[in-house]
Design an enzyme around this catalytic site. Structure first.
Site, PDB file in Angstrom:
ATOM      1  N   LYS A  81       0.765  -0.937   0.010  1.00 44.58           N
ATOM      2  CA  LYS A  81      -0.035   0.079   0.009  1.00 44.58           C
ATOM      3  C   LYS A  81       0.949   1.213  -0.161  1.00 44.58           C
ATOM      4  O   LYS A  81       0.372   2.234  -0.274  1.00 44.58           O
ATOM      5  CB  LYS A  81      -0.941   0.066   1.280  1.00 44.58           C
ATOM      6  N   ASP A  82       1.952   1.102   0.244  1.00 46.24           N
ATOM      7  CA  ASP A  82       3.127   2.178   0.147  1.00 46.24           C
ATOM      8  C   ASP A  82       3.674   2.530  -1.047  1.00 46.24           C
ATOM      9  O   ASP A  82       4.303   3.515  -1.370  1.00 46.24           O
ATOM     10  CB  ASP A  82       4.311   2.106   1.281  1.00 46.24           C
ATOM     11  N   ARG A 134      -8.245   8.229   5.280  1.00 49.92           N
ATOM     12  CA  ARG A 134      -9.273   7.039   4.662  1.00 49.92           C
ATOM     13  C   ARG A 134     -10.212   6.545   6.035  1.00 49.92           C
ATOM     14  O   ARG A 134     -11.359   6.330   5.955  1.00 49.92           O
ATOM     15  CB  ARG A 134      -8.619   6.049   3.952  1.00 49.92           C
ATOM     16  N   ARG A 135      -9.465   6.278   6.986  1.00 57.86           N
ATOM     17  CA  ARG A 135      -9.951   5.649   8.286  1.00 57.86           C
ATOM     18  C   ARG A 135     -10.873   6.778   8.927  1.00 57.86           C
ATOM     19  O   ARG A 135     -12.067   6.442   9.282  1.00 57.86           O
ATOM     20  CB  ARG A 135      -8.791   5.166   9.157  1.00 57.86           C
ATOM     21  N   ARG A 156       0.898   9.637  14.476  1.00 55.14           N
ATOM     22  CA  ARG A 156       1.929   8.944  13.731  1.00 55.14           C
ATOM     23  C   ARG A 156       2.575   8.077  14.916  1.00 55.14           C
ATOM     24  O   ARG A 156       2.470   8.170  16.081  1.00 55.14           O
ATOM     25  CB  ARG A 156       2.806   9.854  13.033  1.00 55.14           C
ATOM     26  N   ARG A 162       1.579   3.923  19.183  1.00 47.69           N
ATOM     27  CA  ARG A 162       0.123   4.084  18.802  1.00 47.69           C
ATOM     28  C   ARG A 162      -0.735   3.365  20.060  1.00 47.69           C
ATOM     29  O   ARG A 162      -1.666   4.217  20.444  1.00 47.69           O
ATOM     30  CB  ARG A 162      -0.383   3.433  17.394  1.00 47.69           C
ATOM     31  N   CYS A 249      -1.588   7.814  -2.040  1.00 49.67           N
ATOM     32  CA  CYS A 249      -1.941   6.768  -0.853  1.00 49.67           C
ATOM     33  C   CYS A 249      -2.112   7.314   0.448  1.00 49.67           C
ATOM     34  O   CYS A 249      -2.590   6.617   1.434  1.00 49.67           O
ATOM     35  CB  CYS A 249      -0.836   5.644  -0.798  1.00 49.67           C
TER      36      CYS A 249
END
Length: 324
Positions: A81-82, A134-135, A156, A162, A249
């Site tokens: 996805k990166d 997106r989330r 981040r 996190r 992305c």
């Protein structure tokens, strides 16, 4: 004479090393050669800016690709996805191994699920951390449609950082990728697996990309033994959607291609896509279904077809929303 060890370029994070280590083991089995990990720091690892601000696209892969082109490493492993959606002519995507669970997951205080979390904060919004527009878009849309109150907070950092926000009480929950927690052996910390009907993952989420220099056809042929055709077709369709939307992305775009079976015979591939404003007030969410792609061109066409429908429904106007 023993052949030289193959040099695998990887980011330095614990997750990157875990997933690169798994690929290294697979390459050792296939080739009989030793594989050594070469740790490389990328711009995305050192920048403290939010990904939506630094552009997202390529920030975790450019340094690895440069090392490949210089010959400092023989191949590299990325989170797919990166990767930018445009493939470099100088590099070959030699393998896309079988995909891990593509879903997003919640790690919340007190073992709470997403519905419980939104209802359990006695008058104040539940604070949910994520670095992904997106989330944010989909979590806020879910909360709006279910009468829940949430406050999505831009964060981040690595998985430990996190989850640490939850353990310290600074946040009520964080949203992470299931695949990363699986690869780190930490899936037991998940309090809720988010249905793809609630939060569509990022294009390519859960998949890895094994890349080598285009001139190294012999190595590319060996690495191709790790490739999973269904995973490659799925992520090709998802990334084609992203490219046709002309989104990077870090844009608030979710996509997932999955296989539909009829009594265990795989008949069709369904591609779902979503674009939304980060406050969740507006979402464009559509799907299309077609025969399982047998070629890259067919997978690309599936993505472009859905992107055209989404743009006709107003998706382009939503992707400019970058506020975090």
């Amino acid at each position: 004479m023993t052949e030289k060890a193959l040099r695998l370029g990887t980011r330095r994070s614990r997750l990157a090393l875990a997933q690169s280590g798994q690929i290294a083991d697979a390459v050792r089995r296939v080739t009989g050669r030793d594989v050594e990990l070469v740790e490389i720091t990328t711009y995305g690892d050192t920048s403290r800016e939010h990904l939506a601000q630094i552009g997202g696209t390529g920030v975790f892969v450019t340094a690895l690709r440069d090392a490949l082109l210089r010959g400092d490493v023989d191949f590299a492993v990325h989170s797919l996805k990166d990767l930018p959606t445009t493939q470099s002519d100088d590099l070959t995507l030699a393998a896309v191994p079988p995909r891990e669970d593509p879903r997003d997951v919640l790690v919340a205080r007190d073992g709470l699920t997403l519905p419980e979390l939104g209802a359990a904060t006695s008058g104040r919004p539940a604070r949910i951390g994520t670095g992904s527009p997106r989330r944010m878009a989909q979590l806020n849309a879910y909360a709006r449609s279910h009468g829940l109150t949430v406050d999505t907070v831009a964060i981040r950092g690595n998985v430990d950082t996190r989850i640490g926000y939850v353990r310290s009480g600074e946040l009520d929950a964080v949203v992470l990728a299931a695949a990363g927690l699986h690869r780190l052996g930490r899936i037991g910390e998940v309090t809720d697996f988010l249905s793809v009907d609630t939060v569509l993952p990022a294009p390519g989420q859960g998949a890895l990309a094994v890349e080598c220099a285009a001139y190294n056809a012999e190595l590319a042929a060996v690495l191709a033994e790790l490739d999973d055709p269904f995973t490659r077709a799925a992520v090709t369709a998802e990334r084609s959607l992203l490219a046709a939307l002309e989104a990077g992305c870090s844009a608030p775009v979710g996509a997932l291609a999955d296989l539909l079976d009829d009594g265990h015979i795989v008949k069709e591939m369904r591609l779902r896509g979503v674009v939304g404003t980060t406050d969740g007030s507006t979402l464009v969410q559509l799907s299309t279904t077609g025969p399982v792609p047998e070629t890259s061109d067919q997978a690309l066409a599936l993505g472009r077809e859905l992107a055209t429908e989404m743009l006709a429904k107003g998706a382009a106007g939503l992707m400019g929303e970058r506020a975090l």
